[in-house]
Scaffold this motif. Structure first.
Motif, PDB file in Angstrom:
ATOM      1  N   PRO A  48       7.839   1.306  -8.929  1.00 48.59           N
ATOM      2  CA  PRO A  48       6.341   2.038  -7.924  1.00 48.59           C
ATOM      3  C   PRO A  48       6.626   2.600  -6.822  1.00 48.59           C
ATOM      4  O   PRO A  48       8.085   1.621  -6.479  1.00 48.59           O
ATOM      5  CB  PRO A  48       5.691   0.030  -8.229  1.00 48.59           C
ATOM      6  N   PRO A  49       6.477   3.038  -6.215  1.00 45.89           N
ATOM      7  CA  PRO A  49       6.304   3.540  -5.030  1.00 45.89           C
ATOM      8  C   PRO A  49       6.659   2.273  -4.054  1.00 45.89           C
ATOM      9  O   PRO A  49       6.099   1.423  -4.111  1.00 45.89           O
ATOM     10  CB  PRO A  49       5.594   4.006  -4.059  1.00 45.89           C
ATOM     11  N   SER A  50       7.966   2.115  -2.797  1.00 44.63           N
ATOM     12  CA  SER A  50       8.148   0.995  -2.162  1.00 44.63           C
ATOM     13  C   SER A  50       7.066   0.961  -1.255  1.00 44.63           C
ATOM     14  O   SER A  50       6.918  -0.088  -0.912  1.00 44.63           O
ATOM     15  CB  SER A  50       9.067   1.550  -1.374  1.00 44.63           C
ATOM     16  N   THR A  51       6.245   1.407  -0.343  1.00 47.14           N
ATOM     17  CA  THR A  51       4.981   1.290  -0.353  1.00 47.14           C
ATOM     18  C   THR A  51       3.735   0.784  -0.722  1.00 47.14           C
ATOM     19  O   THR A  51       2.996   0.577   0.112  1.00 47.14           O
ATOM     20  CB  THR A  51       4.844   2.849   0.529  1.00 47.14           C
ATOM     21  N   CYS A  52       4.180   0.397  -1.743  1.00 46.85           N
ATOM     22  CA  CYS A  52       2.860  -0.332  -2.116  1.00 46.85           C
ATOM     23  C   CYS A  52       2.681  -1.924  -2.871  1.00 46.85           C
ATOM     24  O   CYS A  52       4.265  -2.792  -3.458  1.00 46.85           O
ATOM     25  CB  CYS A  52       3.162   0.077  -4.536  1.00 46.85           C
ATOM     26  N   MET A  55      -1.525  -3.395 -10.533  1.00 44.33           N
ATOM     27  CA  MET A  55      -0.181  -3.566  -8.826  1.00 44.33           C
ATOM     28  C   MET A  55       0.950  -3.659  -9.831  1.00 44.33           C
ATOM     29  O   MET A  55       1.988  -2.467 -10.038  1.00 44.33           O
ATOM     30  CB  MET A  55      -0.440  -3.938  -8.066  1.00 44.33           C
ATOM     31  N   GLY A  56       0.756  -4.271 -11.002  1.00 38.11           N
ATOM     32  CA  GLY A  56       1.713  -4.393 -12.344  1.00 38.11           C
ATOM     33  C   GLY A  56       2.303  -3.926 -12.964  1.00 38.11           C
ATOM     34  O   GLY A  56       3.184  -3.713 -14.219  1.00 38.11           O
ATOM     35  N   LEU A  57       1.301  -2.665 -13.400  1.00 35.15           N
ATOM     36  CA  LEU A  57       0.963  -2.390 -14.465  1.00 35.15           C
ATOM     37  C   LEU A  57       2.770  -0.940 -14.718  1.00 35.15           C
ATOM     38  O   LEU A  57       2.708  -1.137 -15.653  1.00 35.15           O
ATOM     39  CB  LEU A  57       0.153  -1.745 -14.826  1.00 35.15           C
ATOM     40  N   PRO A  58       2.766  -0.493 -13.392  1.00 38.35           N
ATOM     41  CA  PRO A  58       4.238   0.478 -13.624  1.00 38.35           C
ATOM     42  C   PRO A  58       5.468  -0.516 -13.894  1.00 38.35           C
ATOM     43  O   PRO A  58       5.738   0.242 -15.133  1.00 38.35           O
ATOM     44  CB  PRO A  58       4.125   0.994 -12.575  1.00 38.35           C
ATOM     45  N   GLY A 113       2.919  10.188 -16.273  1.00 35.91           N
ATOM     46  CA  GLY A 113       2.547  11.192 -15.358  1.00 35.91           C
ATOM     47  C   GLY A 113       1.699  10.805 -13.646  1.00 35.91           C
ATOM     48  O   GLY A 113       0.749  11.693 -13.502  1.00 35.91           O
ATOM     49  N   ALA A 114       0.909   9.767 -13.877  1.00 35.47           N
ATOM     50  CA  ALA A 114       0.753   9.351 -12.941  1.00 35.47           C
ATOM     51  C   ALA A 114       0.687   9.509 -11.620  1.00 35.47           C
ATOM     52  O   ALA A 114       1.590   9.457 -10.883  1.00 35.47           O
ATOM     53  CB  ALA A 114      -0.714   8.076 -12.754  1.00 35.47           C
ATOM     54  N   ASP A 115      -0.269   9.738 -10.100  1.00 36.75           N
ATOM     55  CA  ASP A 115       0.492   9.899  -9.217  1.00 36.75           C
ATOM     56  C   ASP A 115      -0.447   8.608  -8.720  1.00 36.75           C
ATOM     57  O   ASP A 115       0.363   7.412  -8.510  1.00 36.75           O
ATOM     58  CB  ASP A 115      -0.443  10.408  -7.628  1.00 36.75           C
ATOM     59  N   LEU A 116       1.535   7.731  -8.396  1.00 37.42           N
ATOM     60  CA  LEU A 116       1.529   6.145  -8.497  1.00 37.42           C
ATOM     61  C   LEU A 116       1.325   5.770  -6.877  1.00 37.42           C
ATOM     62  O   LEU A 116       0.634   4.951  -6.817  1.00 37.42           O
ATOM     63  CB  LEU A 116       2.788   5.008  -8.381  1.00 37.42           C
TER      64      LEU A 116
END
Length: 98
Positions: free
Chosen positions: A94-98, A84-87, A58-61
């Motif tokens: 994860p978002p492509s920008t991450c 950063m590896g958690l999602p 439910g987070a804003d990734l």
């Protein structure tokens, strides 16, 4: 001077989080953050719990990714690379920008 200002900002933010028991970071409440912390902390990170993954779902990734290079994560005992590896460990994209 910049470092001192950054430290003051972190202290103020931490104080605000402590004062508000319903505080949230990127749509993860304090209970969700606590559930995920063992998975993003050195020296012995663990696999994320179901509670952590549920909170992360439910987070804003995109918001979370914005903290990647922040000094705040290490100051809170969080390894940015593990965070950063958690999602992916929770089967989230994860978002492509991450």
């Amino acid at each position: 001077m910049v470092m001192a200002r950054n430290v003051v900002i972190v202290v103020v933010l931490l104080f605000a989080v402590i004062q508000d028991s319903k505080a949230a970071l990127c749509n993860i409440d304090d209970k969700g953050l606590a559930a995920c912390k063992p998975s993003v902390s050195q020296p012995n990170p663990v696999e994320p719990s179901e509670e952590c993954c549920e909170a992360l779902s439910g987070a804003d990734l995109t918001c979370l990714c914005s903290y990647r290079n922040s000094f705040m994560l290490p100051a809170l005992g969080i390894d940015p690379d593990l965070a950063m590896g958690l999602p992916a460990k929770c089967n989230l994209t994860p978002p492509s920008t991450c």
